[in-house]
Design an enzyme around this catalytic site. Structure first.
Site, PDB file in Angstrom:
ATOM      1  N   CYS A  22      -0.173  -0.562  -0.275  1.00 33.35           N
ATOM      2  CA  CYS A  22      -0.920   0.298   0.663  1.00 33.35           C
ATOM      3  C   CYS A  22      -2.434   0.194   0.500  1.00 33.35           C
ATOM      4  O   CYS A  22      -3.167   0.744   1.329  1.00 33.35           O
ATOM      5  CB  CYS A  22      -0.548   1.770   0.446  1.00 33.35           C
ATOM      6  SG  CYS A  22       1.174   2.139   0.720  1.00 33.35           S
ATOM      7  N   THR A  76      -5.658  10.614   7.106  1.00 33.24           N
ATOM      8  CA  THR A  76      -5.846  10.359   5.674  1.00 33.24           C
ATOM      9  C   THR A  76      -7.346  10.395   5.367  1.00 33.24           C
ATOM     10  O   THR A  76      -8.159  10.388   6.289  1.00 33.24           O
ATOM     11  CB  THR A  76      -5.332   8.951   5.288  1.00 33.24           C
ATOM     12  OG1 THR A  76      -6.233   7.974   5.834  1.00 33.24           O
ATOM     13  CG2 THR A  76      -3.932   8.670   5.773  1.00 33.24           C
ATOM     14  N   TYR A 131     -11.698  -5.996   9.833  1.00 36.74           N
ATOM     15  CA  TYR A 131     -10.465  -5.249   9.545  1.00 36.74           C
ATOM     16  C   TYR A 131      -9.277  -5.841  10.319  1.00 36.74           C
ATOM     17  O   TYR A 131      -8.201  -6.089   9.758  1.00 36.74           O
ATOM     18  CB  TYR A 131     -10.685  -3.782   9.908  1.00 36.74           C
ATOM     19  CG  TYR A 131      -9.549  -2.867   9.547  1.00 36.74           C
ATOM     20  CD1 TYR A 131      -9.249  -2.588   8.215  1.00 36.74           C
ATOM     21  CD2 TYR A 131      -8.772  -2.262  10.530  1.00 36.74           C
ATOM     22  CE1 TYR A 131      -8.199  -1.737   7.883  1.00 36.74           C
ATOM     23  CE2 TYR A 131      -7.736  -1.413  10.214  1.00 36.74           C
ATOM     24  CZ  TYR A 131      -7.447  -1.153   8.881  1.00 36.74           C
ATOM     25  OH  TYR A 131      -6.411  -0.315   8.558  1.00 36.74           O
ATOM     26  N   SER A 186      -1.745  -2.836  10.391  1.00 31.68           N
ATOM     27  CA  SER A 186      -2.405  -1.794  11.189  1.00 31.68           C
ATOM     28  C   SER A 186      -2.227  -2.209  12.636  1.00 31.68           C
ATOM     29  O   SER A 186      -2.099  -3.406  12.927  1.00 31.68           O
ATOM     30  CB  SER A 186      -3.905  -1.741  10.862  1.00 31.68           C
ATOM     31  OG  SER A 186      -4.612  -1.063  11.889  1.00 31.68           O
ATOM     32  N   ASP A 221      -3.984   1.648  -8.596  1.00 31.83           N
ATOM     33  CA  ASP A 221      -5.136   1.891  -7.709  1.00 31.83           C
ATOM     34  C   ASP A 221      -6.394   1.541  -8.486  1.00 31.83           C
ATOM     35  O   ASP A 221      -6.426   1.621  -9.712  1.00 31.83           O
ATOM     36  CB  ASP A 221      -5.199   3.362  -7.258  1.00 31.83           C
ATOM     37  CG  ASP A 221      -5.972   3.527  -5.946  1.00 31.83           C
ATOM     38  OD1 ASP A 221      -5.348   3.811  -4.914  1.00 31.83           O
ATOM     39  OD2 ASP A 221      -7.219   3.358  -5.957  1.00 31.83           O
ATOM     40  N   LYS A 277      -5.838  -7.550   8.883  1.00 33.60           N
ATOM     41  CA  LYS A 277      -4.529  -6.945   9.143  1.00 33.60           C
ATOM     42  C   LYS A 277      -3.641  -7.853  10.001  1.00 33.60           C
ATOM     43  O   LYS A 277      -2.420  -7.835   9.867  1.00 33.60           O
ATOM     44  CB  LYS A 277      -4.712  -5.571   9.801  1.00 33.60           C
ATOM     45  CG  LYS A 277      -5.366  -4.537   8.871  1.00 33.60           C
ATOM     46  CD  LYS A 277      -4.539  -4.297   7.618  1.00 33.60           C
ATOM     47  CE  LYS A 277      -5.067  -3.160   6.766  1.00 33.60           C
ATOM     48  NZ  LYS A 277      -4.233  -2.884   5.592  1.00 33.60           N
ATOM     49  N   SER A 294      -4.529   7.775  -2.994  1.00 28.79           N
ATOM     50  CA  SER A 294      -5.014   8.505  -1.819  1.00 28.79           C
ATOM     51  C   SER A 294      -4.121   8.254  -0.603  1.00 28.79           C
ATOM     52  O   SER A 294      -3.356   7.273  -0.565  1.00 28.79           O
ATOM     53  CB  SER A 294      -6.446   8.022  -1.527  1.00 28.79           C
ATOM     54  OG  SER A 294      -6.940   8.565  -0.330  1.00 28.79           O
ATOM     55  N   ASP A 317      -7.779  -3.194  -9.866  1.00 28.83           N
ATOM     56  CA  ASP A 317      -8.494  -3.612  -8.661  1.00 28.83           C
ATOM     57  C   ASP A 317      -7.775  -4.863  -8.157  1.00 28.83           C
ATOM     58  O   ASP A 317      -7.761  -5.897  -8.841  1.00 28.83           O
ATOM     59  CB  ASP A 317      -9.960  -3.910  -9.015  1.00 28.83           C
ATOM     60  CG  ASP A 317     -10.770  -4.326  -7.790  1.00 28.83           C
ATOM     61  OD1 ASP A 317     -10.166  -4.807  -6.799  1.00 28.83           O
ATOM     62  OD2 ASP A 317     -11.998  -4.180  -7.828  1.00 28.83           O
TER      63      ASP A 317
END
Ligand SMILES: NC(=O)c1ccc[n+]([C@@H]2O[C@H](COP(=O)([O-])OP(=O)(O)OC[C@H]3O[C@@H](n4cnc5c(N)ncnc54)[C@H](O)[C@@H]3O)[C@@H](O)[C@H]2O)c1
Length: 255
Positions: free
Chosen positions: A84, A195, A160, A147, A36, A164, A15, A57
């Site tokens: 990613c 995305t 998050y 990020s 993925d 990151k 994705s 995973d």
């Protein structure tokens, strides 16, 4: 390092940013392998790109190892890793739904930090045994995805941002650890990219995010990540650094 014919592993390829990066590296004639946890979409993309896919995973060490054992036998160890895979559930530490459960924090760290590190660690071991490619003993390149939340995480992004900023923080020491083996380590810190991850946000939040980007006044597109990843692989002097890809965006505390 030239990309053509190099065994290239894109993780989180089913994705968004990972899928576009896989498409781009396929167009550059890399020998492409896709991982993925969404095995179905990963397999469909692999079929389209004449690549090989594995349902992995990254929070399960044995799944990474088994897939790497298998692909190494068929293709040799990857020389390019583009990590990613990631998740971005938003939740405040204390909010409308009460106190954030510890398990929610741990899930984000498990995927974005521990999973990413595990793939990197296992691949670095394999890469370190490859023959060097040039007079400087270059063997491979690892690109992780951070990020801009690593630096200016918003309200609701404690987990998050923690995951990151750890990816950003390990970039230099990882590059230093692996320098001896001719392996470069870089990270890309995207801003707000268009995305499926972002599509999960409410429309009004996405619009507000678009407006705060100084220039160009739009969301980033996955192709901009993919072409930066290409440049990082091809430019041998890039190492140990995190590159922001964000149209000069500095996130406000909330939108
Ligand atoms: N979209 C953005 O605005 C943005 C901004 C900054 C950073 N990022 C980062 O970029 C990366 C890609 O994000 P995206 O927007 O393309 O998201 P996406 O949701 O479109 O794709 C993420 C992919 O990772 C896979 N994945 C998730 N957990 C996994 C696991 N445990 N094992 C294997 N695969 C797993 C998913 O199945 C999915 O295919 C992520 O690391 C994300 O944190 C995205």
């Amino acid at each position: 390092m030239q990309i053509k014919d190099q065994v290239t592993l894109v993780v989180g390829a089913a994705s968004g940013i990972g899928a576009e990066t896989a498409r781009h590296f396929s167009s550059l004639d890399a020998k492409l392998i896709l991982f993925d946890k969404n095995g179905k979409d990963c397999k469909a993309l692999a079929k389209e790109l004449k690549a090989t896919s594995y349902e992995v995973d990254i929070t399960v060490e044995a799944q990474i190892k088994n897939a790497l054992d298998e692909l190494t036998q068929s293709y040799g160890a990857p020389r390019i890793l583009i990590n990613c895979a990631g998740i971005a559930p938003a939740r405040r530490i204390v909010g409308n739904k009460g106190v954030m459960p510890q398990a929610e924090f741990e899930q984000v760290i498990d995927t974005n930090l521990l999973g990413c590190f595990d793939v990197m660690r296992q691949i670095a071991g394999l890469m370190s045994k490859l023959d060097p490619l040039d007079e400087y003993q270059q063997r491979g390149v690892i690109i992780n995805t951070a990020s801009i939340a690593a630096f200016d995480g918003q309200a609701g992004q404690a987990a998050y941002a923690a995951s990151k900023s750890a990816i950003a923080g390990l970039t230099l020491p990882a590059a230093r650890d692996l320098a001896k083996y001719g392996i470069r380590v870089m990270a890309i810190a995207p801003g707000v990219m268009n995305t499926p991850m972002l599509a999960a946000m409410p429309e009004d939040v996405r619009k507000k995010l678009e407006i705060v980007v100084p220039f160009p006044k739009r969301l980033g597109v996955p192709r901009e990540f993919a072409t930066l990843a290409q440049h990082i692989v091809e430019n041998d002097y890039l190492n140990g650094e995190v590159i922001r890809l964000d149209g000069a965006l500095r996130m406000p505390h909330e939108v």
